[in-house]
Design a protein around this motif. Sequence first.
Motif, PDB file in Angstrom:
ATOM      1  N   LEU A  78       0.162  -2.461   0.320  1.00 30.56           N
ATOM      2  CA  LEU A  78      -1.262  -2.584  -0.003  1.00 30.56           C
ATOM      3  C   LEU A  78      -2.133  -2.107   1.169  1.00 30.56           C
ATOM      4  O   LEU A  78      -3.151  -1.428   0.958  1.00 30.56           O
ATOM      5  N   ALA A  79      -1.732  -2.416   2.381  1.00 29.39           N
ATOM      6  CA  ALA A  79      -2.461  -1.934   3.558  1.00 29.39           C
ATOM      7  C   ALA A  79      -2.442  -0.409   3.599  1.00 29.39           C
ATOM      8  O   ALA A  79      -3.449   0.227   3.944  1.00 29.39           O
ATOM      9  N   PHE A 124      -1.503  -1.946  -8.747  1.00 26.01           N
ATOM     10  CA  PHE A 124      -0.605  -2.701  -7.879  1.00 26.01           C
ATOM     11  C   PHE A 124      -0.865  -4.195  -7.995  1.00 26.01           C
ATOM     12  O   PHE A 124       0.067  -4.990  -8.126  1.00 26.01           O
ATOM     13  N   PHE A 125      -2.137  -4.599  -7.959  1.00 26.56           N
ATOM     14  CA  PHE A 125      -2.484  -6.013  -8.099  1.00 26.56           C
ATOM     15  C   PHE A 125      -2.066  -6.556  -9.462  1.00 26.56           C
ATOM     16  O   PHE A 125      -1.608  -7.688  -9.573  1.00 26.56           O
ATOM     17  N   ARG A 142       7.194   0.302   5.180  1.00 33.57           N
ATOM     18  CA  ARG A 142       7.507  -0.388   3.919  1.00 33.57           C
ATOM     19  C   ARG A 142       8.818   0.090   3.309  1.00 33.57           C
ATOM     20  O   ARG A 142       9.630  -0.696   2.844  1.00 33.57           O
ATOM     21  N   PHE A 143       9.054   1.395   3.305  1.00 35.87           N
ATOM     22  CA  PHE A 143      10.221   1.931   2.601  1.00 35.87           C
ATOM     23  C   PHE A 143      11.416   2.223   3.506  1.00 35.87           C
ATOM     24  O   PHE A 143      12.496   2.516   3.008  1.00 35.87           O
ATOM     25  N   LYS A 157       6.455  -6.905   2.516  1.00 34.51           N
ATOM     26  CA  LYS A 157       6.559  -5.505   2.097  1.00 34.51           C
ATOM     27  C   LYS A 157       5.428  -5.137   1.134  1.00 34.51           C
ATOM     28  O   LYS A 157       4.920  -4.021   1.179  1.00 34.51           O
ATOM     29  N   ASP A 158       5.002  -6.059   0.290  1.00 34.21           N
ATOM     30  CA  ASP A 158       3.884  -5.796  -0.615  1.00 34.21           C
ATOM     31  C   ASP A 158       2.564  -5.711   0.146  1.00 34.21           C
ATOM     32  O   ASP A 158       1.703  -4.885  -0.168  1.00 34.21           O
TER      33      ASP A 158
END
Length: 153
Positions: A65-66, A49-50, A104-105, A60-61
């Motif tokens: 990530l959280a 992801f990073f 997020r989604f 949202k990113d």
Amino acid sequence: MTAFVNIKYFTFVYFFILFLDIIFKNISDFFYVRIFTKLSLVILLIVFFFQYNKPIKLLKDKIFLAGLFAFLLGDFFLIFYEYETIYLTGLFCFMLGKIAYTVRFSNQKDFKIKRLFPFLTILFIYIVFVASLIFDNLGDFFISVLLYFLCLC
């Protein structure tokens, strides 16, 4: 083209570690190796992801990530399932991860809550069925597992 090659390499490494994790899960002598393989799976996802989302500025990113970090903590705590407090902490981390993913989604353009009702109805029936099968073995964990199942919905 380089990203495609890296994705192929990542996919191979990820599924290789997943394969090892599945094998080590069933062999009690490899408990400590299992800690490494289980946690490596989520760590690989975080690194991936990073690598493909620099810089991480969008909310949202950060939420995504959280969620990944919550799943990492949940995986770690659930390895020690013999201890009730640690097990419940792992379930809580997984619920936080699922909530982060939902947040997020859920703001996608094609997301409509009304379209989920048939699926949620079937899922609820499934949860009741599974809970009835394992009810006797849950003991003190019944409420926790039921809450986890509902969060899973």
